[in-house]
Structure formats: C-alpha cells, structure tokens
Design an enzyme around this catalytic site. Structure first.
Site, mmCIF file in Angstrom:
data_model
loop_
_atom_site.group_PDB
_atom_site.id
_atom_site.type_symbol
_atom_site.label_atom_id
_atom_site.label_comp_id
_atom_site.label_asym_id
_atom_site.label_seq_id
_atom_site.Cartn_x
_atom_site.Cartn_y
_atom_site.Cartn_z
ATOM 1 N N ARG A 9 -2.678 -4.057 7.197
ATOM 2 C CA ARG A 9 -2.469 -3.240 5.997
ATOM 3 C C ARG A 9 -2.801 -1.794 6.310
ATOM 4 N NH1 ARG A 9 -0.539 -2.795 2.084
ATOM 5 N NH2 ARG A 9 -2.066 -2.738 0.451
ATOM 6 N N ARG A 65 12.081 3.144 11.917
ATOM 7 C CA ARG A 65 13.280 3.175 12.768
ATOM 8 C C ARG A 65 13.210 4.363 13.721
ATOM 9 N NH1 ARG A 65 14.241 -1.784 12.183
ATOM 10 N NH2 ARG A 65 15.408 -2.488 10.374
ATOM 11 N N ARG A 91 2.233 2.648 1.157
ATOM 12 C CA ARG A 91 1.471 1.507 1.668
ATOM 13 C C ARG A 91 2.375 0.695 2.596
ATOM 14 N NH1 ARG A 91 -0.063 2.177 -3.723
ATOM 15 N NH2 ARG A 91 -2.285 1.967 -4.172
ATOM 16 N N TYR A 106 -6.403 3.216 6.632
ATOM 17 C CA TYR A 106 -6.188 3.974 5.397
ATOM 18 C C TYR A 106 -6.515 5.421 5.706
ATOM 19 C CZ TYR A 106 -5.599 -0.439 3.097
ATOM 20 O OH TYR A 106 -5.105 -1.668 2.734
ATOM 21 N N ARG A 114 -9.634 1.483 -0.160
ATOM 22 C CA ARG A 114 -10.385 0.427 0.516
ATOM 23 C C ARG A 114 -11.731 0.922 1.001
ATOM 24 N NH1 ARG A 114 -7.977 -4.299 2.392
ATOM 25 N NH2 ARG A 114 -10.144 -4.800 2.675
#
Length: 118
Positions: A9, A65, A91, A106, A114
């Site tokens: 994450r 990409r 996110r 983060y 977080r």
C-alpha cells in the site's frame, strides 16, 4: 520467507489537479515503493490506483506505464468522498511477488493516513 504474492500500500499528496502533478507524484510514489521493497518490474502483478474526487486531470496508471510496467494489470478509480477526508491524494494497492515483509510507503501529507507506520 519464500517469494509469495503480497499486497503493498502507498499514498502521496498531489499539489494541484494537473496531469503533470498527478503523474509526477505517482511516479515518485511508485519509485519509492519499488526501491524500498527491492522490486523489479517483473515482480509487479497488478496495481489499483484511487484518486480523491478533486483529481481528474490524468490517470495515475499512466505513471506506471511510463516506468515500464507494460505487463502489470492496472486500474484506476475514484476514492469514496467521505466528508472531512483528505483531498488531493493518490493511493495505490499493488500485488507483487516479494520474499520479505512488505514496506508500505506514505509520502508528503499522506503520512497522516497511516500514523501507525511512522
């Protein structure tokens, strides 16, 4: 721990709703996630990107990409607009092959999302 599929994450704030700002911030986040986790492009299975509703100038998947993620499955969506939630945030949830505990990332204002990871 052997190599297995794991979720990573991350999140980053974007200074303005422009394609350049969204792509630059997203590339920065993805580079940090891959560096901290020792990932090669072939380790990345998929990534789901969300943006807060105020960010609509570009698809964050385009940043992936641009980094050469040609084989990974990528998807973008809008984050749920919860009243009082942080704006201007990208996110990502990545599915990767990893042989260690994942390091979630983060960056910028998004570190407030977080605080348990400090």
């Amino acid at each position: 721990m052997g190599r297995r599929v794991q979720g990573l994450r991350g999140a980053i704030d974007v200074p303005e709703n422009s394609a350049t700002a969204i792509l630059t911030a997203t590339e920065s986040l993805l580079r940090e996630l891959t560096t901290r986790n020792g990932l090669a492009v072939q380790d990345i299975i998929s990534a789901i990107f969300t943006v807060t509703p105020d960010l609509n100038a570009a698809f964050p998947a385009a940043a992936a990409r641009n980094l050469g993620w040609q084989q990974a499955a990528l998807m973008c969506a809008t984050e749920i607009p919860v009243p009082g939630s942080m704006v201007s945030i990208v996110r990502v949830l990545m599915h990767v092959y990893l042989a260690k505990e994942p390091v979630h990332v983060y960056m910028g204002r998004a570190v407030k999302l977080r605080p348990d990871l400090d």
